[in-house]
Design a protein around this motif. Structure first.
Motif, PDB file in Angstrom:
ATOM      1  N   ILE A 131       0.832  -1.209   0.000  1.00  0.00           N
ATOM      2  CA  ILE A 131       0.000   0.000   0.000  1.00  0.00           C
ATOM      3  C   ILE A 131       0.866   1.258   0.000  1.00  0.00           C
ATOM      4  O   ILE A 131       0.603   2.211  -0.746  1.00  0.00           O
ATOM      5  CB  ILE A 131      -0.947  -0.020   1.211  1.00  0.00           C
ATOM      6  CG1 ILE A 131      -2.053  -1.056   0.993  1.00  0.00           C
ATOM      7  CG2 ILE A 131      -1.557   1.366   1.464  1.00  0.00           C
ATOM      8  CD1 ILE A 131      -2.924  -1.304   2.209  1.00  0.00           C
ATOM      9  N   VAL A 141      -5.329   4.396  -2.050  1.00  0.00           N
ATOM     10  CA  VAL A 141      -5.696   3.000  -1.818  1.00  0.00           C
ATOM     11  C   VAL A 141      -6.943   2.960  -0.940  1.00  0.00           C
ATOM     12  O   VAL A 141      -6.978   3.548   0.148  1.00  0.00           O
ATOM     13  CB  VAL A 141      -4.548   2.210  -1.149  1.00  0.00           C
ATOM     14  CG1 VAL A 141      -4.981   0.774  -0.853  1.00  0.00           C
ATOM     15  CG2 VAL A 141      -3.317   2.208  -2.058  1.00  0.00           C
ATOM     16  N   ARG A 241      -7.430  -1.665   5.036  1.00  0.00           N
ATOM     17  CA  ARG A 241      -7.716  -1.504   3.609  1.00  0.00           C
ATOM     18  C   ARG A 241      -7.430  -2.756   2.798  1.00  0.00           C
ATOM     19  O   ARG A 241      -7.677  -2.776   1.581  1.00  0.00           O
ATOM     20  CB  ARG A 241      -6.920  -0.319   3.061  1.00  0.00           C
ATOM     21  CG  ARG A 241      -7.427   1.030   3.552  1.00  0.00           C
ATOM     22  CD  ARG A 241      -6.548   2.158   3.105  1.00  0.00           C
ATOM     23  NE  ARG A 241      -5.234   2.097   3.746  1.00  0.00           N
ATOM     24  CZ  ARG A 241      -4.239   2.928   3.477  1.00  0.00           C
ATOM     25  NH1 ARG A 241      -4.398   3.871   2.555  1.00  0.00           N
ATOM     26  NH2 ARG A 241      -3.088   2.833   4.106  1.00  0.00           N
TER      27      ARG A 241
END
Length: 298
Positions: A131, A141, A241
């Motif tokens: 990320i 992201v 995420r």
């Protein structure tokens, strides 16, 4: 009943999503759910399918394909397609071999070397590094839950007809403590407890394979007590995420094969893929699904 863990990472609402979104698609159903949701919202997502991992249905729309050793070329694709946002969705079964990744044509060398260093880490460390690399090139992201909020496990409670009995609640507590411990070591996100004793911990093989081990132990008469509970929760240091714990119909089916009474998952930090179908499968099998909230440590 609560279990103490480090303060969870937030999955609260973030700024509005603007621009085109790409989905880096591994295996499983999550990439399909994200793509479907984006299209329903009027978007035209670019699917970047990981070769040998992504579902065939993902190739029907606008897509590109890269192998796991070509992740260095990801940045080039994102720039060429005018992408603003990136979602990492789905699992990766195989990590790349260093020599294969260094072959000519595998993309941006700097990004490639960053990705390769990341693949030496545990899952959470890997995802944080990937990320950070993607964001360093100016892309945003997003988590899958930001695109498909309906798949996030609801507030603490029971979402099936059947509820946990006293023995199952004790099993939930034991398995939750174990899951937090292995999560803090970046090993796994799930554990099974039977007879108030932890009998299985998730490793790199994943939840379904862990449940198969429990089923095998029962067949071999190494586990004689009935019942038991599967617990899945986010790691204390979870990067929300990517790689949030998830369950689906297959989880219910494998829990049944393992002879368990139910499943307990962390509220708001677990994904339920095919929510209605998963609950219906549990109801039909006579399993409970409970959601719980971790208690932040001071």
């Amino acid at each position: 009943m609560t279990t103490t863990a480090n303060k969870p990472s937030s999955i609260d609402k973030n700024p509005p999503i603007t621009g085109r979104t790409a989905i880096v698609a591994g295996n499983g159903l999550l990439p399909l759910a994200v793509a479907e949701s984006l299209r329903k919202q009027g978007g035209n997502p670019l699917i970047i399918a990981i070769k040998g991992e992504a579902q065939p249905e993902l190739y029907e729309g606008d897509h590109a394909e890269i192998s796991i050793v070509e992740l260095g070329g990801l940045v080039k694709i994102l720039k060429a397609e005018g992408i603003s946002n990136v979602v990492l969705a789905g699992g990766i079964r195989h990590r790349p071999e260093f020599r294969a990744a260094l072959r000519p044509g595998n993309g941006n060398l700097i990004a490639l070397l960053r990705f390769l260093r990341a693949f030496r880490l545990g899952d959470d460390g890997l995802l944080r590094a990937v990320i950070a690399t993607i964001e360093s090139y100016g892309f945003r992201v997003l988590g899958a839950h930001e695109i498909v909020p309906d798949i996030v496990a609801p507030a603490p409670g029971t979402i099936t007809r059947k509820r946990a009995d006293g023995e199952s609640i004790a099993n939930m507590k034991a398995a939750r403590q174990a899951a937090i411990m292995i999560g803090s070591l970046d090993i796994g996100q799930a554990a099974v407890a039977i007879g108030r004793r932890v009998v299985a911990l998730e490793g790199v093989e994943g939840t379904d394979a862990m449940l198969q081990r429990v089923a095998d132990l029962r067949r071999e008469k190494r586990i004689n007590r009935r019942g038991g509970v599967l617990v899945k929760c986010a790691k204390p240091q979870q990067e929300v995420r990517a790689d949030l714990p998830a369950i689906g119909v297959s989880t219910v089916e494998n829990a049944v094969k393992a002879g368990l009474k139910g499943i307990a998952i962390e509220a708001r930090r677990t994904l339920i893929l095919g929510f209605s179908e998963t609950v219906a499968a549990a109801d039909e099998a006579g399993l409970f699904i409970e959601t719980f909230e971790q208690e932040p440590s001071s």
